[in-house]
Motif scaffolding. Structure first.
Motif, short mmCIF file in Angstrom:
data_model
loop_
_atom_site.label_atom_id
_atom_site.label_comp_id
_atom_site.label_asym_id
_atom_site.label_seq_id
_atom_site.Cartn_x
_atom_site.Cartn_y
_atom_site.Cartn_z
N ASN A 157 -16.55 23.20 7.19
CA ASN A 157 -18.02 23.53 6.57
C ASN A 157 -17.96 24.61 5.23
OD1 ASN A 157 -19.91 22.62 4.75
ND2 ASN A 157 -21.74 22.96 6.63
N PRO A 158 -17.68 24.02 3.68
CA PRO A 158 -17.29 23.07 3.21
C PRO A 158 -15.46 22.84 3.83
CG PRO A 158 -16.74 24.43 1.59
CD PRO A 158 -17.20 25.28 2.42
N SER A 159 -15.35 20.97 4.17
CA SER A 159 -13.43 20.83 4.80
C SER A 159 -12.83 21.60 3.87
CB SER A 159 -13.42 19.53 4.47
OG SER A 159 -14.90 18.85 5.05
N ILE A 160 -11.84 22.06 5.20
CA ILE A 160 -10.42 22.36 4.56
C ILE A 160 -9.53 21.12 4.00
CG2 ILE A 160 -8.41 23.28 5.25
CD1 ILE A 160 -9.71 24.54 8.14
N SER A 161 -9.27 21.42 3.46
CA SER A 161 -8.24 19.96 2.49
C SER A 161 -7.24 18.95 3.45
CB SER A 161 -7.27 20.88 1.29
OG SER A 161 -6.35 19.27 0.82
N ASP A 162 -7.44 17.15 3.01
CA ASP A 162 -6.57 16.96 3.67
C ASP A 162 -5.24 16.87 3.35
OD1 ASP A 162 -6.64 15.64 1.48
OD2 ASP A 162 -7.81 13.78 1.98
N ASP A 163 -4.89 17.07 2.54
CA ASP A 163 -3.88 18.09 2.02
C ASP A 163 -3.22 18.92 2.56
OD1 ASP A 163 -1.32 17.25 0.28
OD2 ASP A 163 -1.82 19.59 -0.70
N VAL A 164 -4.21 19.97 3.08
CA VAL A 164 -3.45 21.54 3.85
C VAL A 164 -3.45 20.94 5.10
CG1 VAL A 164 -4.76 23.77 4.43
CG2 VAL A 164 -4.35 22.88 2.75
N LEU A 165 -3.94 20.03 5.55
CA LEU A 165 -4.42 19.46 7.13
C LEU A 165 -3.46 18.29 7.32
CD1 LEU A 165 -7.71 19.34 8.38
CD2 LEU A 165 -6.23 21.58 8.56
N SER A 166 -3.18 17.94 6.75
CA SER A 166 -1.66 16.26 6.45
C SER A 166 -0.68 17.48 6.72
CB SER A 166 -2.41 15.16 5.72
OG SER A 166 -1.36 15.73 4.14
N LYS A 167 -0.20 18.05 6.15
CA LYS A 167 0.97 18.99 6.21
C LYS A 167 1.16 19.83 7.52
CE LYS A 167 2.18 19.14 1.22
NZ LYS A 167 1.38 18.13 0.42
N ALA A 168 0.35 20.73 7.36
CA ALA A 168 0.27 21.35 8.61
C ALA A 168 0.36 20.42 10.39
CB ALA A 168 -0.94 21.78 8.65
N PHE A 169 -0.33 19.77 10.22
CA PHE A 169 0.00 18.29 11.54
C PHE A 169 0.88 17.51 12.12
CE2 PHE A 169 -4.37 20.42 11.78
CZ PHE A 169 -3.95 21.21 13.15
N GLN A 170 0.74 17.18 9.86
CA GLN A 170 2.54 16.61 9.69
C GLN A 170 2.01 14.69 10.99
OE1 GLN A 170 6.26 17.63 8.97
NE2 GLN A 170 4.50 19.02 7.64
N VAL A 171 1.11 14.47 9.74
CA VAL A 171 0.64 13.05 9.93
C VAL A 171 -0.24 13.13 8.80
CG1 VAL A 171 -0.22 13.68 12.25
CG2 VAL A 171 -2.61 14.35 10.58
N ASP A 172 -0.54 11.65 8.60
CA ASP A 172 -0.77 10.77 7.38
C ASP A 172 -2.18 11.47 7.11
OD1 ASP A 172 -2.88 8.27 6.20
OD2 ASP A 172 -0.42 8.98 5.18
N LYS A 173 -2.59 11.16 6.18
CA LYS A 173 -4.35 12.00 5.49
C LYS A 173 -5.48 11.15 5.77
CE LYS A 173 -2.93 14.03 1.23
NZ LYS A 173 -3.56 14.40 -0.12
N SER A 174 -5.01 9.63 5.86
CA SER A 174 -6.42 8.70 6.47
C SER A 174 -6.14 9.81 8.61
CB SER A 174 -5.20 7.05 7.03
OG SER A 174 -4.37 7.60 7.80
N ILE A 175 -4.97 10.83 8.80
CA ILE A 175 -5.35 10.62 10.45
C ILE A 175 -6.23 11.82 10.43
CG2 ILE A 175 -4.62 11.32 12.47
CD1 ILE A 175 -2.08 9.70 11.56
N ILE A 176 -6.20 12.30 9.58
CA ILE A 176 -6.75 13.67 8.93
C ILE A 176 -8.79 13.39 9.03
CG2 ILE A 176 -7.12 16.18 7.78
CD1 ILE A 176 -5.18 16.43 9.52
N SER A 177 -8.69 12.42 7.93
CA SER A 177 -9.91 11.91 7.84
C SER A 177 -11.03 11.38 9.02
CB SER A 177 -10.02 10.84 6.36
OG SER A 177 -9.67 11.76 5.53
N ASN A 178 -9.75 10.96 9.67
CA ASN A 178 -10.81 10.32 10.71
C ASN A 178 -10.64 10.53 11.86
OD1 ASN A 178 -10.04 8.88 13.96
ND2 ASN A 178 -11.10 7.33 12.59
N LEU A 179 -10.24 12.35 12.05
CA LEU A 179 -10.77 13.72 12.91
C LEU A 179 -11.94 14.05 11.86
CD1 LEU A 179 -7.22 14.52 13.59
CD2 LEU A 179 -8.93 13.58 15.44
N GLN A 180 -11.62 14.49 10.80
CA GLN A 180 -12.99 15.58 10.59
C GLN A 180 -14.25 14.45 10.49
OE1 GLN A 180 -11.00 15.46 5.99
NE2 GLN A 180 -10.79 17.77 6.77
N ALA A 181 -14.48 13.08 10.35
CA ALA A 181 -15.37 12.34 10.64
C ALA A 181 -15.97 12.42 12.11
CB ALA A 181 -15.25 10.94 10.41
N LYS A 182 -14.88 12.83 12.82
CA LYS A 182 -15.98 12.77 14.23
C LYS A 182 -15.83 14.39 14.57
CE LYS A 182 -12.51 10.49 16.89
NZ LYS A 182 -13.14 9.29 17.09
#
Length: 216
Positions: A190-215
């Motif tokens: 909080n605030p959220s880490i950028s989904d661009d950073v996390l999608s590159k770090a975990f090598q997944v689509d940004k939609s997956i990151i957004s879904n995980l952040q929502a949990k």
């Protein structure tokens, strides 16, 4: 000879610095004064030792089972300086962990403590991961009476691998070991880490990151 003495002195000082962790107390005890307005530096201000009572060094109820009716199926009962003011400056704390069947303490670290865990009931799978670049998983299934160590700062986990409840008791080498749960820290920042950073770090689509952040 003088050079050898100098080298040995430097080595001794270096070793002393390396093994030093929390400062050693300079008095018999330092009961935490939770009412003091003195700024915290490392630990809590000391209560006047003349006011110390037995209850400052006591915690009751560790024999009581924790409520594991949560998504993880785990309840951690901490016994640190917040529960026992007399632990202040002594560099140690405890935690009871209750596990529902297949309950999990998710991957986490203790930034200020090594943990030694003893299984009191049930079967518990444990493991920790070494640091980069190897990231080797060191794991084992523990039975009642077994003991396992998690080195300070390394990511580790526990899971009840039985159909009954399990209980373990952990000792930690800090009065306030801290805990960083990996998923919460990464996806619940909080605030959220950028989904661009996390999608590159975990090598997944940004939609997956957004879904995980929502949990989180």
């Amino acid at each position: 000879m003088a050079n050898q003495i100098l080298v040995l002195t430097v080595l001794a000082m270096t070793c002393t610095l390396v093994i030093a962790f929390e400062p050693s107390p300079l008095q018999d005890f330092c009961v935490a004064d939770t009412t003091s307005s003195v700024p915290r530096v490392n630990g809590l201000p000391c209560l006047d030792s003349k006011l110390a009572q037995a209850d400052h060094f006591f915690f009751g109820g560790l024999h009581l089972a924790g409520n594991t009716s949560n998504p993880l199926g785990v309840k951690i009962t901490s016994v640190n300086v917040a529960q026992i003011p007399g632990l202040n400056t002594l560099g140690i704390s405890l935690a009871r962990i209750d596990y529902a069947p297949w309950g999990v303490t998710p991957p986490h670290t203790h930034p200020r403590a090594t943990e030694i865990l003893t299984v009191l009931e049930g079967r518990v799978a444990v493991g920790f991961v070494t640091s980069n670049p190897d990231n080797k998983l060191i794991s084992k299934v523990l039975n009642k009476g077994d003991v396992f160590v998690f080195p300070v700062g390394l990511v580790h986990y526990q899971q009840n691998v039985g159909n009954g409840t399990a209980v373990s008791l952990s000792s930690l080498s800090s009065q306030n070991p801290g805990v960083i749960t990996i998923a919460n820290s990464v996806f619940g920042a909080n605030p959220s880490i950028s989904d661009d950073v996390l999608s590159k770090a975990f090598q997944v689509d940004k939609s997956i990151i957004s879904n995980l952040q929502a949990k989180f």
